[in-house]
Design an enzyme around this catalytic site. Sequence first.
Site, PDB file in Angstrom:
ATOM      1  N   TYR A  96      22.820 136.331  27.224  1.00 32.56           N
ATOM      2  CA  TYR A  96      23.349 137.086  26.722  1.00 32.56           C
ATOM      3  C   TYR A  96      24.283 136.835  25.755  1.00 32.56           C
ATOM      4  O   TYR A  96      24.784 137.895  25.199  1.00 32.56           O
ATOM      5  CB  TYR A  96      24.029 138.127  27.932  1.00 32.56           C
ATOM      6  CG  TYR A  96      25.565 137.754  28.584  1.00 32.56           C
ATOM      7  CD1 TYR A  96      26.647 136.682  28.171  1.00 32.56           C
ATOM      8  CD2 TYR A  96      24.817 136.591  30.178  1.00 32.56           C
ATOM      9  CE1 TYR A  96      27.689 136.303  29.080  1.00 32.56           C
ATOM     10  CE2 TYR A  96      25.992 135.990  30.535  1.00 32.56           C
ATOM     11  CZ  TYR A  96      27.784 135.815  29.987  1.00 32.56           C
ATOM     12  OH  TYR A  96      28.089 135.453  30.817  1.00 32.56           O
ATOM     13  N   LYS A  97      24.202 135.857  25.317  1.00 35.84           N
ATOM     14  CA  LYS A  97      25.497 135.481  24.100  1.00 35.84           C
ATOM     15  C   LYS A  97      24.216 135.177  23.029  1.00 35.84           C
ATOM     16  O   LYS A  97      23.487 136.468  22.012  1.00 35.84           O
ATOM     17  CB  LYS A  97      25.934 134.238  24.550  1.00 35.84           C
ATOM     18  CG  LYS A  97      26.748 134.421  25.108  1.00 35.84           C
ATOM     19  CD  LYS A  97      27.902 132.890  25.022  1.00 35.84           C
ATOM     20  CE  LYS A  97      28.913 132.994  26.787  1.00 35.84           C
ATOM     21  NZ  LYS A  97      29.760 134.180  27.288  1.00 35.84           N
ATOM     22  N   ARG A 118      39.460 135.908  18.635  1.00 38.45           N
ATOM     23  CA  ARG A 118      37.863 135.248  17.922  1.00 38.45           C
ATOM     24  C   ARG A 118      36.924 135.966  17.077  1.00 38.45           C
ATOM     25  O   ARG A 118      36.632 136.779  17.547  1.00 38.45           O
ATOM     26  CB  ARG A 118      36.960 134.644  19.273  1.00 38.45           C
ATOM     27  CG  ARG A 118      37.879 133.535  19.798  1.00 38.45           C
ATOM     28  CD  ARG A 118      37.240 133.553  21.528  1.00 38.45           C
ATOM     29  NE  ARG A 118      36.280 134.483  21.869  1.00 38.45           N
ATOM     30  CZ  ARG A 118      35.802 134.359  23.099  1.00 38.45           C
ATOM     31  NH1 ARG A 118      35.299 132.896  23.526  1.00 38.45           N
ATOM     32  NH2 ARG A 118      34.450 135.317  23.748  1.00 38.45           N
ATOM     33  N   PHE A 173      35.965 127.274  30.591  1.00 46.69           N
ATOM     34  CA  PHE A 173      35.161 128.046  30.830  1.00 46.69           C
ATOM     35  C   PHE A 173      36.021 128.289  32.202  1.00 46.69           C
ATOM     36  O   PHE A 173      35.650 127.556  32.929  1.00 46.69           O
ATOM     37  CB  PHE A 173      34.188 128.699  30.574  1.00 46.69           C
ATOM     38  CG  PHE A 173      34.217 130.181  30.447  1.00 46.69           C
ATOM     39  CD1 PHE A 173      34.299 130.304  29.602  1.00 46.69           C
ATOM     40  CD2 PHE A 173      33.378 130.524  31.745  1.00 46.69           C
ATOM     41  CE1 PHE A 173      34.510 132.549  29.461  1.00 46.69           C
ATOM     42  CE2 PHE A 173      33.269 131.924  31.741  1.00 46.69           C
ATOM     43  CZ  PHE A 173      33.396 132.713  30.966  1.00 46.69           C
ATOM     44  N   ASP A 215      27.682 122.930  30.246  1.00 46.52           N
ATOM     45  CA  ASP A 215      27.464 124.201  29.713  1.00 46.52           C
ATOM     46  C   ASP A 215      27.312 124.502  28.722  1.00 46.52           C
ATOM     47  O   ASP A 215      28.170 124.224  27.496  1.00 46.52           O
ATOM     48  CB  ASP A 215      28.758 124.426  30.098  1.00 46.52           C
ATOM     49  CG  ASP A 215      28.775 125.825  30.471  1.00 46.52           C
ATOM     50  OD1 ASP A 215      27.996 126.740  29.721  1.00 46.52           O
ATOM     51  OD2 ASP A 215      29.564 126.550  31.556  1.00 46.52           O
TER      52      ASP A 215
END
Length: 422
Positions: free
Chosen positions: A233-234, A382, A131, A208
Amino acid sequence: MTTALPLDRTYAEQLDAGDPLAGFRARFVRPADPSLIYLDGNSLGPLPLATQARIAEVVGGEWGQGLVRSWHDWVGLPRDVGDLIGEHLTGAAPGQTLVSDSTTVNLFKLATAALDAQPGRSVIVTDDDNFPTDRYVLQGIAAQRGCELRLIATDMDLGVSEDSLLAALDRDVALVSLSHVAYRSGALADLARITELVHDAGALMLWDLCHSAGAVPIELDAAGADLAIGCTYKYLNAGPGSPAFLYVRGELAGRLRQPVWGWFGQRDQFEMGPAYDPVPSIEQFSTGTPQIIGTVAVQEGVRLLAEAGIERLRAKSVALTSYLIHLADDWLSPHGFRLASPRADARRGSHVTLHHADAWRVSQALIAAGVIGDYRTPDRLRLGPVPIATSFTDVWDALDRLRHVAAAETYKALPVEFSRVT
């Protein structure tokens, strides 16, 4: 074709009827437009009703009425909620996980501390498809310290391979930092095996967990993982900008000294001493005053996931994504789509990526058709079902709309320029 599953909507309805997690859908705020389908939980999870109520209670009651007296209850929340994450989602015993800061700040703190704890070693290893914020932070640390940042060449669709990692490991490597689930493709790394390889080389391992925590079972303690970070937050559904979490293996806590010396990491905090003296526990990785409203949102999100059970969430995730791939194989392949995620269930996280030469415009046309997914370069769409809140009929309806967009080529009427506005 992945399997001989039926392609009619009735089959999706049958799957929903047998879904043990179906009742959790009613515990989330639903869009005002009942036809809207949300397949972007890997970017931002939906809002739990319990979180709405809890935040109102914290703001109106604890802050509004309790005022500063409420710190008596708030001050321990970062560690308490960290322990909740560890117990139910990441396989970490109490006292090793803390809710704190952002993912980026936590990565900086842990990576810097790890380097300081490895004298004589000056190489950081990550992969070239990690990322962006991970790569940027590690690039910055390497530049500041005159270290080498060694990038592994990664298959964009299949993720990091053991062979490429082994080729990068030697006795100069201090730290390896990788994502458990690749943000672009959803490729799932073998956390235990990679940690073992890194330890064999004498390096520390930093994971991560942003795209895996809350959707994929994680066993940090059992794998002997050293360090980990993750956002909330995911799949933890704690809301935009909610605080992140970090993990430090218990036996490492006394060996590491994090670089951001803040008063919430200080021993005897309220004595306001003249010099920094960190507490000998996970709290030394705190910095400034914690985000209380965000932390209680994390707490409510984790409680909901704990009730659902991470193994059931994983089973639902696999079922949703494999069903999505099955429909895409049959309906979308004739229109120029190909799978850009691992096909094997055991190698895939909780989102599916589809490659299409015009994926940006396809993604915008799909949003216009009432399906929210997202786009990632290069040429990838996605789709991220939320295991606790997405139904099988959501997946069927979304793919049905997508095949009609593709067949009619309505996306070709849209401008080709990529924009951040979606």
